[in-house]
Design a protein around this motif. Structure first.
Motif, PDB file in Angstrom:
ATOM      1  N   LYS A 250       0.842  -1.149  -0.213  1.00 44.93           N
ATOM      2  CA  LYS A 250      -0.009   0.063  -0.001  1.00 44.93           C
ATOM      3  C   LYS A 250       0.939   1.254   0.005  1.00 44.93           C
ATOM      4  O   LYS A 250       0.347   2.399   0.321  1.00 44.93           O
ATOM      5  CB  LYS A 250      -0.952  -0.032   1.263  1.00 44.93           C
ATOM      6  N   THR A 251       2.156   1.043  -0.226  1.00 47.60           N
ATOM      7  CA  THR A 251       3.099   2.315  -0.397  1.00 47.60           C
ATOM      8  C   THR A 251       2.689   3.106  -1.493  1.00 47.60           C
ATOM      9  O   THR A 251       2.672   2.483  -2.711  1.00 47.60           O
ATOM     10  CB  THR A 251       4.588   2.011  -0.277  1.00 47.60           C
ATOM     11  N   ASN A 252       2.956   4.381  -1.489  1.00 46.92           N
ATOM     12  CA  ASN A 252       2.524   5.178  -2.506  1.00 46.92           C
ATOM     13  C   ASN A 252       3.700   5.242  -3.644  1.00 46.92           C
ATOM     14  O   ASN A 252       4.785   5.290  -3.123  1.00 46.92           O
ATOM     15  CB  ASN A 252       2.099   6.748  -2.360  1.00 46.92           C
ATOM     16  N   LEU A 253       3.397   5.111  -4.942  1.00 43.14           N
ATOM     17  CA  LEU A 253       4.178   4.973  -6.108  1.00 43.14           C
ATOM     18  C   LEU A 253       4.680   6.523  -6.379  1.00 43.14           C
ATOM     19  O   LEU A 253       3.846   7.171  -6.837  1.00 43.14           O
ATOM     20  CB  LEU A 253       3.906   4.083  -7.143  1.00 43.14           C
ATOM     21  N   THR A 254       6.050   6.660  -6.389  1.00 43.81           N
ATOM     22  CA  THR A 254       6.484   7.982  -7.151  1.00 43.81           C
ATOM     23  C   THR A 254       6.980   7.465  -8.535  1.00 43.81           C
ATOM     24  O   THR A 254       7.157   8.292  -9.538  1.00 43.81           O
ATOM     25  CB  THR A 254       7.476   8.871  -6.298  1.00 43.81           C
ATOM     26  N   ASN A 255       7.806   6.377  -8.565  1.00 43.68           N
ATOM     27  CA  ASN A 255       8.254   5.816  -9.996  1.00 43.68           C
ATOM     28  C   ASN A 255       7.988   4.411  -9.902  1.00 43.68           C
ATOM     29  O   ASN A 255       7.968   3.396  -9.203  1.00 43.68           O
ATOM     30  CB  ASN A 255       9.746   5.922  -9.833  1.00 43.68           C
ATOM     31  N   THR A 256       7.451   4.177 -11.409  1.00 45.95           N
ATOM     32  CA  THR A 256       6.822   2.620 -11.569  1.00 45.95           C
ATOM     33  C   THR A 256       8.068   1.663 -11.586  1.00 45.95           C
ATOM     34  O   THR A 256       7.806   0.451 -11.466  1.00 45.95           O
ATOM     35  CB  THR A 256       6.047   2.536 -12.936  1.00 45.95           C
ATOM     36  N   SER A 257       9.281   2.080 -11.856  1.00 45.18           N
ATOM     37  CA  SER A 257      10.404   1.130 -11.738  1.00 45.18           C
ATOM     38  C   SER A 257      10.688   0.753 -10.458  1.00 45.18           C
ATOM     39  O   SER A 257      11.114  -0.258 -10.314  1.00 45.18           O
ATOM     40  CB  SER A 257      11.362   2.016 -12.396  1.00 45.18           C
ATOM     41  N   ASP A 258      10.188   1.453  -9.499  1.00 43.79           N
ATOM     42  CA  ASP A 258      10.454   1.026  -8.038  1.00 43.79           C
ATOM     43  C   ASP A 258       9.220  -0.112  -7.459  1.00 43.79           C
ATOM     44  O   ASP A 258       9.232  -0.258  -6.331  1.00 43.79           O
ATOM     45  CB  ASP A 258      10.472   2.295  -7.086  1.00 43.79           C
ATOM     46  N   ARG A 259       8.411  -0.333  -8.378  1.00 46.61           N
ATOM     47  CA  ARG A 259       7.394  -1.179  -7.941  1.00 46.61           C
ATOM     48  C   ARG A 259       7.625  -2.441  -7.384  1.00 46.61           C
ATOM     49  O   ARG A 259       7.196  -2.964  -6.191  1.00 46.61           O
ATOM     50  CB  ARG A 259       6.086  -1.271  -9.243  1.00 46.61           C
TER      51      ARG A 259
END
Length: 440
Positions: A250-259
């Motif tokens: 449930k962490t908010n994403l700032t970069n899709t590469s860190d998903r």
């Protein structure tokens, strides 16, 4: 005045008249009534019968309780007890005699029946088989031949049954030995798979589920999604037949590469919190795996590594990336890109696995720091795998080279979106040179 007293006639007693003779009874008003008057003995025709009745009444009177009481009063107590004991003994002997007689009659009848049956059997057999002397000789010869044939048949049957029993015994022993191999305790495999919504997601997860189903248990499949659990993923997991846990990042994403990094960290935190004891392996759903790969992971003590087949940068060939081994000892790495020489460990994410106790029991492995082990998203993409491995081991001496001493490829990273068509197969390396091996 003169008074006249009239004397009453005697009242006759019932049954006192016999043969016309009257029995006089004193009047109750007379003075002589206190003295009884006896009847004279009768001498008529009924005297014998009267005598017999008197004798029967006398006999019955002896055994009557009233007579006993009379005699008891007249005789001493010792005679009474002797008489009672004599009566008891007489009755007891009569009962014993009757019982023995019935038992003797039953045994005698059973003996007679058995003798009769035996006799009848002999007679029937004699009548049915022995008509004459010639028939007797024929029957004896035929019975001898039949007995020999029956014995031969029984011998062959017994030999065949013995052979079948030996074969079945050997088969059962071999089956038990095979079962004992599976009964040996095996390490738990903890497979971590990050997934997200994409065109090939259902295909990727279904393919990986079928592969994991071929792996002998125990195996735990931890699937992590972003934001919420999707119905499609939950349905695939329910129908997979594999033990699983469906987690959500449930962490908010700032970069899709860190998903994928955030999803793996959620799984690492789950393993650490619940102290899951097993071998942790990061299996992305877009990779291709052999089932034997997962079984060999159970041989890992602390950290195991192997080579991975993947597409080259230009997506025109398959290159190998991973360790170079001398036996099961890691002595070097395949380096495929010149700009990655500064990495400490040149391994791919699907190219290693480790003991889960490193995460929650640092004292066992003498870790220098007690900080939780997580994949870092603050470093460059090419260093993310290496920095994670650096938290698990200090150098190559703490590593184990697996998959036939790092000579067999059992996992491939293939992008289905590319134009390269590839059919994976087991790849045996011919040497351990640090080179790129292109595929024609």
């Amino acid at each position: 005045m003169t008074s006249i007293r009239r004397t009453l006639p005697p009242v006759p007693r019932a049954g006192s008249v016999a043969n016309g003779d009257d029995c006089s009874v004193a009047s109750p008003l007379s003075k002589s009534s206190s003295s009884p008057q006896n009847c004279p003995p009768s001498t008529g025709l009924l005297s014998p019968s009267v005598n017999s009745l008197d004798s029967l009444a006398f006999i019955l009177g002896i055994f009557s309780p009233r007579s006993l009481r009379v005699h008891d009063r007249s005789k001493p107590k010792g005679h009474v007890w002797r008489k009672v004991l004599s009566h008891f003994l007489i009755c007891f002997m009569i009962g014993v005699t009757i019982g023995l007689t019935s038992l003797a009659s039953m045994s005698l009848s059973m003996n007679l029946m058995s003798e009769h049956q035996a006799f009848s059997f002999e007679v029937v057999s004699a009548v049915g088989k022995f008509h004459s002397h010639e028939n007797v000789m024929k029957n004896v010869t035929a019975s001898a031949n039949m007995a020999m044939e029956i014995n031969a048949t029984l011998d062959s049957t017994m030999k065949e049954q013995k052979l079948k029993d030996e074969v079945s015994y050997n088969i059962s022993i071999s089956q038990l030995l095979n079962k004992e191999q599976y009964l040996e305790p095996q390490k738990l495999l903890i497979i971590v798979t990050p997934t997200f919504n994409q065109p090939f997601q259902v295909y990727y997860l279904s393919r990986l589920a079928h592969t994991l189903k071929l792996v002998p248990p125990p195996l735990l499949w931890i699937v992590v999604e972003m934001s919420s659990q999707s119905e499609e993923t939950a349905d695939i997991l329910r129908r997979s037949g594999v033990m699983y846990r469906h987690l959500v990042c449930k962490t908010n994403l700032t970069n899709t590469s860190d998903r994928a990094i955030l999803q793996r960290n959620v799984a690492l935190a789950h393993i650490e919190t619940h102290h899951l004891d097993g071998i942790v392996y990061f299996a992305d759903d877009d990779n291709i795996y052999l089932a034997e790969l997962f079984q060999q992971m159970r041989e890992i003590s602390r950290f195991g590594t192997w080579i991975v087949g993947k597409l080259s940068v230009d997506k025109s060939s398959i290159v190998l990336q991973g360790p170079i081994c001398n036996g099961n000892r890691v002595i070097g790495w395949h380096i495929n890109e010149s700009n990655s020489r500064s990495q400490r460990f040149h391994a791919e994410m699907p190219g290693f696995a480790f003991n889960s106790t490193i995460l929650w029991d640092p004292k066992k492995w003498h870790r220098p720091t007690l900080e939780p082990i997580r994949q870092l998203d603050t470093v460059k993409e090419e260093f993310r795998v290496s920095t994670l491995i650096e938290q698990l081991v200090e150098d190559e001496n703490q590593m184990e080279g697996l998959m036939n001493n790092c000579s067999t490829v059992m996992v491939w990273h293939i992008d289905l979106g590319s134009s390269v068509s590839f059919y994976p197969q087991r790849w045996i390396m011919k040497n351990n040179l640090d080179v790129i091996l292109p595929i024609a």
